[in-house]
Motif scaffolding. Sequence first.
Motif, PDB file in Angstrom:
ATOM      1  N   VAL A  95       0.830  -1.205   0.000  1.00 32.17           N
ATOM      2  CA  VAL A  95       0.000   0.000   0.000  1.00 32.17           C
ATOM      3  C   VAL A  95       0.870   1.263   0.000  1.00 32.17           C
ATOM      4  CG1 VAL A  95      -1.710   1.318   1.309  1.00 32.17           C
ATOM      5  CG2 VAL A  95      -1.960  -1.159   1.089  1.00 32.17           C
ATOM      6  N   VAL A  96       1.837   1.327   0.896  1.00 33.37           N
ATOM      7  CA  VAL A  96       2.646   2.536   1.032  1.00 33.37           C
ATOM      8  C   VAL A  96       3.501   2.787  -0.212  1.00 33.37           C
ATOM      9  CG1 VAL A  96       4.541   3.598   2.334  1.00 33.37           C
ATOM     10  CG2 VAL A  96       2.609   2.580   3.540  1.00 33.37           C
ATOM     11  N   SER A  97       4.042   1.744  -0.818  1.00 38.58           N
ATOM     12  CA  SER A  97       4.874   1.963  -2.004  1.00 38.58           C
ATOM     13  C   SER A  97       4.055   2.560  -3.143  1.00 38.58           C
ATOM     14  CB  SER A  97       5.554   0.667  -2.445  1.00 38.58           C
ATOM     15  OG  SER A  97       4.611  -0.293  -2.869  1.00 38.58           O
ATOM     16  N   ARG A  98       2.813   2.150  -3.287  1.00 39.40           N
ATOM     17  CA  ARG A  98       1.954   2.724  -4.332  1.00 39.40           C
ATOM     18  C   ARG A  98       1.567   4.166  -4.007  1.00 39.40           C
ATOM     19  NH1 ARG A  98       1.860  -2.482  -4.511  1.00 39.40           N
ATOM     20  NH2 ARG A  98       1.316  -3.682  -6.349  1.00 39.40           N
ATOM     21  N   LEU A  99       1.238   4.398  -2.750  1.00 36.57           N
ATOM     22  CA  LEU A  99       0.927   5.767  -2.335  1.00 36.57           C
ATOM     23  C   LEU A  99       2.140   6.672  -2.508  1.00 36.57           C
ATOM     24  CD1 LEU A  99      -1.126   5.248   0.951  1.00 36.57           C
ATOM     25  CD2 LEU A  99      -1.972   6.071  -1.253  1.00 36.57           C
ATOM     26  N   ASP A 100       3.305   6.162  -2.159  1.00 36.13           N
ATOM     27  CA  ASP A 100       4.531   6.937  -2.266  1.00 36.13           C
ATOM     28  C   ASP A 100       4.763   7.389  -3.712  1.00 36.13           C
ATOM     29  OD1 ASP A 100       7.071   7.676  -0.639  1.00 36.13           O
ATOM     30  OD2 ASP A 100       7.864   6.784  -2.494  1.00 36.13           O
ATOM     31  N   ASP A 101       4.601   6.475  -4.652  1.00 34.61           N
ATOM     32  CA  ASP A 101       4.761   6.824  -6.072  1.00 34.61           C
ATOM     33  C   ASP A 101       3.787   7.918  -6.485  1.00 34.61           C
ATOM     34  OD1 ASP A 101       6.747   4.906  -6.355  1.00 34.61           O
ATOM     35  OD2 ASP A 101       5.410   3.417  -7.271  1.00 34.61           O
ATOM     36  N   LEU A 102       2.535   7.768  -6.108  1.00 26.13           N
ATOM     37  CA  LEU A 102       1.503   8.739  -6.505  1.00 26.13           C
ATOM     38  C   LEU A 102       1.738  10.105  -5.861  1.00 26.13           C
ATOM     39  CD1 LEU A 102      -1.618   6.418  -6.197  1.00 26.13           C
ATOM     40  CD2 LEU A 102      -0.650   7.318  -8.326  1.00 26.13           C
ATOM     41  N   LEU A 103       2.022  10.098  -4.565  1.00 18.66           N
ATOM     42  CA  LEU A 103       2.196  11.366  -3.853  1.00 18.66           C
ATOM     43  C   LEU A 103       3.461  12.088  -4.298  1.00 18.66           C
ATOM     44  CD1 LEU A 103       1.126  10.296  -0.249  1.00 18.66           C
ATOM     45  CD2 LEU A 103      -0.229  11.514  -1.969  1.00 18.66           C
ATOM     46  N   ALA A 104       4.540  11.361  -4.487  1.00 19.90           N
ATOM     47  CA  ALA A 104       5.790  11.985  -4.937  1.00 19.90           C
ATOM     48  C   ALA A 104       5.602  12.590  -6.322  1.00 19.90           C
ATOM     49  CB  ALA A 104       6.927  10.966  -4.945  1.00 19.90           C
ATOM     50  N   ALA A 105       4.871  11.905  -7.195  1.00 17.76           N
ATOM     51  CA  ALA A 105       4.617  12.421  -8.540  1.00 17.76           C
ATOM     52  C   ALA A 105       3.760  13.687  -8.493  1.00 17.76           C
ATOM     53  CB  ALA A 105       3.932  11.361  -9.393  1.00 17.76           C
ATOM     54  N   ASP A 106       2.925  13.820  -7.466  1.00 20.32           N
ATOM     55  CA  ASP A 106       2.073  15.012  -7.315  1.00 20.32           C
ATOM     56  C   ASP A 106       2.749  16.112  -6.514  1.00 20.32           C
ATOM     57  OD1 ASP A 106       0.022  14.034  -8.816  1.00 20.32           O
ATOM     58  OD2 ASP A 106      -1.280  13.531  -7.131  1.00 20.32           O
ATOM     59  N   GLY A 107       4.003  15.897  -6.109  1.00 15.61           N
ATOM     60  CA  GLY A 107       4.735  16.932  -5.402  1.00 15.61           C
ATOM     61  C   GLY A 107       4.428  17.038  -3.925  1.00 15.61           C
TER      62      GLY A 107
END
Length: 196
Positions: A95-107
């Motif tokens: 869960v966290v790795s997917r959230l991390d990718d999305l949130l980092a891409a959104d700044g």
Amino acid sequence: MSERLESGQVWSDREWCEALELAEKILRWGRVPQRNYDACTVEAVFQCALTGNLLDDARMNSGWTKVAAFATAHREDDNELYPHTIWDSRVSTSVVSRLDDLLAADGVDDPRELFPGVGIVPGRGGRRERLELELRWPNVYRRWSGHFAGSALVKELRDLLNEGEVPHADARWARNRVDGNGRWQRTFHGRLLAAG
């Protein structure tokens, strides 16, 4: 057993034995043996999971998160009191790795603002590679707060999927059709109990 505790009753002698036996089965199934515990330890984990109140003797780690999930499994159809997720290294990493990718891409700089309490449970080794994250997520190993936050997040995701709010062409593969209605489920507790 959970419903008896929720209604303020105490376990019978037989239920104390059954609770200890159930915990032993869950911990063996999860390959997370624990030391020095008894039926009182199991009851404390049940009580903490059921009430959300932190108890000094309620243990939490990759084994007890599984027991807490089973203790609340009867709440699958309850909108207010939902079942818990097994928030261990595998689930938190996924869960966290997917959230991390999305949130980092959104700044996003700090994931704790959007997902308070959600964090990583470090793995026990094996062949899993070390998780590389862009953002700083808390280590929630042995923390009930991480277990509660992870469970709430998974419930929210499940509910969005069930409401059709998350369109995804390949989403059907993850549906659990054990109950025949094709709704998303967060646990497969019935299989463990059926398997003995």
